[in-house]
Design an enzyme around this catalytic site. Structure first.
Site, PDB file in Angstrom:
ATOM      1  N   SER A   1       2.049   4.453  10.400  1.00 26.87           N
ATOM      2  CA  SER A   1       1.136   5.544  10.091  1.00 26.87           C
ATOM      3  C   SER A   1      -0.077   5.109   9.264  1.00 26.87           C
ATOM      4  CB  SER A   1       1.924   6.661   9.383  1.00 26.87           C
ATOM      5  OG  SER A   1       1.142   7.797   9.187  1.00 26.87           O
TER       6      SER A   1
ATOM      7  N   ASP B   1      -5.362   9.469  10.667  1.00 27.64           N
ATOM      8  CA  ASP B   1      -4.722   8.308  10.040  1.00 27.64           C
ATOM      9  C   ASP B   1      -4.322   7.330  11.147  1.00 27.64           C
ATOM     10  OD1 ASP B   1      -2.611   9.743  11.101  1.00 27.64           O
ATOM     11  OD2 ASP B   1      -1.227   9.262   9.482  1.00 27.64           O
TER      12      ASP B   1
ATOM     13  N   ALA C   1      -0.920  19.003   2.081  1.00 28.38           N
ATOM     14  CA  ALA C   1      -2.269  18.749   1.571  1.00 28.38           C
ATOM     15  C   ALA C   1      -2.859  17.476   2.172  1.00 28.38           C
ATOM     16  CB  ALA C   1      -2.239  18.660   0.046  1.00 28.38           C
ATOM     17  N   ASN C   2      -1.980  16.514   2.538  1.00 27.12           N
ATOM     18  CA  ASN C   2      -2.461  15.251   3.101  1.00 27.12           C
ATOM     19  C   ASN C   2      -2.961  15.368   4.540  1.00 27.12           C
ATOM     20  OD1 ASN C   2      -0.206  15.222   4.844  1.00 27.12           O
ATOM     21  ND2 ASN C   2       0.998  13.935   3.505  1.00 27.12           N
TER      22      ASN C   2
ATOM     23  N   GLY D   1      10.039   9.343  -2.246  1.00 23.78           N
ATOM     24  CA  GLY D   1      11.133   9.209  -1.296  1.00 23.78           C
ATOM     25  C   GLY D   1      11.231   7.825  -0.689  1.00 23.78           C
ATOM     26  N   THR D   2      10.224   6.978  -0.960  1.00 27.83           N
ATOM     27  CA  THR D   2      10.183   5.685  -0.272  1.00 27.83           C
ATOM     28  C   THR D   2      10.067   4.462  -1.183  1.00 27.83           C
ATOM     29  OG1 THR D   2       7.787   5.965  -0.026  1.00 27.83           O
ATOM     30  CG2 THR D   2       9.167   6.647   1.826  1.00 27.83           C
TER      31      THR D   2
ATOM     32  N   ARG E   1       5.943  10.284  -8.933  1.00 26.32           N
ATOM     33  CA  ARG E   1       4.603  10.827  -8.720  1.00 26.32           C
ATOM     34  C   ARG E   1       4.378  12.007  -9.665  1.00 26.32           C
ATOM     35  NH1 ARG E   1       3.262   7.887  -4.338  1.00 26.32           N
ATOM     36  NH2 ARG E   1       4.860   7.555  -2.741  1.00 26.32           N
TER      37      ARG E   1
END
Length: 550
Positions: free
Chosen positions: A68, A284, A379-380, A506-507, A512
């Protein structure tokens, strides 16, 4: 029930040995890390995809090889369930377990236990369709995937180099072919025809839009966008930029939706190209996210992110449903995460139901399915609109009593075809936005003025163990470490319009921190002060404390 073909799996598995010190985890985006380390993972995902298909009576499962918005050296892989949705959550743990079996013998033991646990009938057929993005590591990883599929004797189809949304579309189209829920022709041509035909019908009779500039992130969205432009013809003038898919290191490099969203500025390659008042958008790397933006008459940059897209699209659909005379039968709702700007939540809540869920597409998608029409955009810029079968049936069977109702029903029917309901799709969403702008005669300025974003800041804090941070209330409040949420609340009260939340990634091993306030400098200050609290709580080395926190 037959047994697993151990000899076949063993003979192919030895070509794909797991790196001894690496641990892999299947998260929201599937597996994602440096492409050169993923050989064994792709082989095992091939086996898993074949078993998933057997579990679901031979339905076709999708596999997408992509990372991605990540930089070019990264790659990844994710599975797609039969309706084009993300892999069922309960299988994420199984994927992680199989990926981390240290040896071929351990893998065979794990597979036997897995088949027994999940009651898979191995005599069932298995069918898989896969695709990849433009990353240099893609072809080799696809070879590993194919070995995994052949280890179980799966039927497979290579959809080639295409976008993640096209792969999701293909999965649903293959599995619904010949049914009353048929989603479209199961080819890239079918996808492009479905979108472009619906767009032309929706835009018919409207003033010709001004040219749109699309930043393709030097990714796989570029060749698909080129094809889409051919299908759209002269219905909308489009100029494509950042289409260098063969230039080493160009993918997502200072361009693309993630760059625009996080840096809140134009990609450098567009600085001398974009004119004041002109609309532009960025995809993206795999074309499942979309961010719009424009320059005002003073050449100031304005971003129109997923929240702005939600406000534009949701209000348009609400108006159409009402105009069609279906506002009593069809309820439209919006799903957001804690990252949604507070101003967008306020704007939307005054118009329709809004639900907040934990971060991650699977949470948003699942919650959106509970409405007749569910709208969600992170939002992304990742999002879509889901029309339930009930809503689609109402739209199809409703008898209009006026010409205005008939027009609105036609628009809704075409919207259903324009929107890729399987997953966020930057190209489909871009056409959706253009339709709404054309119907409302909006420029970027009018769209932007629906509400004013509260200034916000996102900060990343590196921690030793992100699992020490747990949340509740759709990730808006910390449960542990104990006492930290109280300190955050105390800080937030000092700022006008203050809001902040903390959640573990999560990764990766980071936490954050998001903060909002009425004034930009205060949003920045609040974010860094909360980040300082997190850093202290995590027991960070004082010498490594980022300077902005001090």
């Amino acid at each position: 029930m037959s047994a697993l073909p151990h000899d076949n799996i063993r003979s192919l598995s030895v070509k794909h040995e797991k790196p001894s010190k690496l641990k892999f985890q299947y998260g929201t985006a599937g597996f994602r890390t440096l492409g050169e380390t993923l050989d064994s993972v792709l082989f095992r995902v091939g086996i898993l995809a074949a078993l998933r298909s057997k579990k679901l009576d031979g339905k076709t499962i999708g596999v997408m090889v992509t990372a991605s918005h990540n930089p070019e050296p990264d790659n990844g892989v994710k599975l797609v369930d039969p309706r084009g949705e993300m892999l069922e959550s309960s299988w994420e743990g199984h994927a992680t377990l199989l990926a981390n079996a240290q040896t071929t013998d351990a893998l065979l033991v794990a597979l036997d236990e897995f088949v027994k646990l999940t009651k898979i009938d191995l005599s069932k057929p298995s069918r898989v369709v896969f695709a990849r993005d433009t990353r240099p590591s893609g072809p080799k990883l696809v070879e590993s995937l194919v070995d995994g599929l052949e280890a179980l004797g799966a039927e497979y189809r290579d959809a080639g180099v295409t976008t993640t949304p096209v792969l999701h579309y293909l999965v649903r189209a293959i599995n619904t072919k010949g049914t009353k829920e048929a989603y479209g022709e199961d080819t890239e041509h079918g996808y492009l025809t479905k979108l472009s035909d619906a767009f032309k019908k929706l835009i018919g009779g409207k003033a010709a839009p001004s040219p749109l500039l699309i930043d393709c992130a030097n990714g796989v969205g570029a060749p698909i966008a080129v094809k889409l432009c051919e299908y759209l013809g002269d219905s909308i003038p489009i100029k494509l930029t950042n289409t260098a898919i063969d230039t080493k290191g160009a993918l997502n490099n200072s361009c693309g939706a993630d760059f625009v969203k996080t840096s809140q500025k134009l990609p450098p390659s567009l600085v001398s190209v974009l004119q004041p008042g002109q609309r532009a958008c960025s995809l993206d790397g795999d074309a499942d996210r979309l961010i719009y933006y424009y320059l005002d008459d003073r050449s100031q940059f304005h971003m129109l992110d997923g929240d702005k897209i939600t406000a534009l699209v949701a209000s348009f659909i609400v108006d159409l449903v009402k105009a069609a005379g279906l506002d009593e039968q069809i309820k439209v709702g919006v799903v957001q995460t804690a990252y949604a700007n507070g101003s967008s939540t306020k704007y939307l809540s005054e118009r329709l139901p809004v639900k907040c869920v934990p971060t991650g597409v699977k949470h948003l998608h699942h919650a959106a399915e509970h409405y007749h029409v569910g709208v969600y955009f992170e939002a992304n810029g990742h999002g879509t609109v889901l029309f339930s079968q009930t809503a689609q049936d109402q739209i199809t069977t409703h008898k209009p009593s006026t010409p205005a109702q008939s027009t609105a029903l036609n628009h809704l029917t075409n919207l259903i075809n324009l929107i890729n309901q399987t997953v966020g799709d930057a190209l489909s969403d871009m056409l959706l936005v253009e339709v709404v702008l054309a119907h409302k005669s909006y420029s970027g300025v009018e769209w932007d003025s629906l509400y004013s974003d509260l200034p916000n800041r996102l900060v990343k804090v590196v921690v030793g163990d992100r699992n020490a941070f747990t949340t509740a209330d759709a990730e808006r409040r910390l449960v542990s470490p104990p006492g930290l949420q109280g300190k955050i609340d105390e800080l937030v009260r000092r700022y006008d319009g203050g809001r902040s939340f903390v959640r573990p990634s999560g990764t990766e091993d980071v936490v954050r921190v998001y903060a909002e306030a009425v004034i930009k400098s205060q949003a920045d200050e609040l974010a860094f002060r909360v980040a300082g609290l997190v850093f202290d709580e995590a027991g960070g080395d004082p010498t490594q404390r980022p300077k902005e926190f001090l």
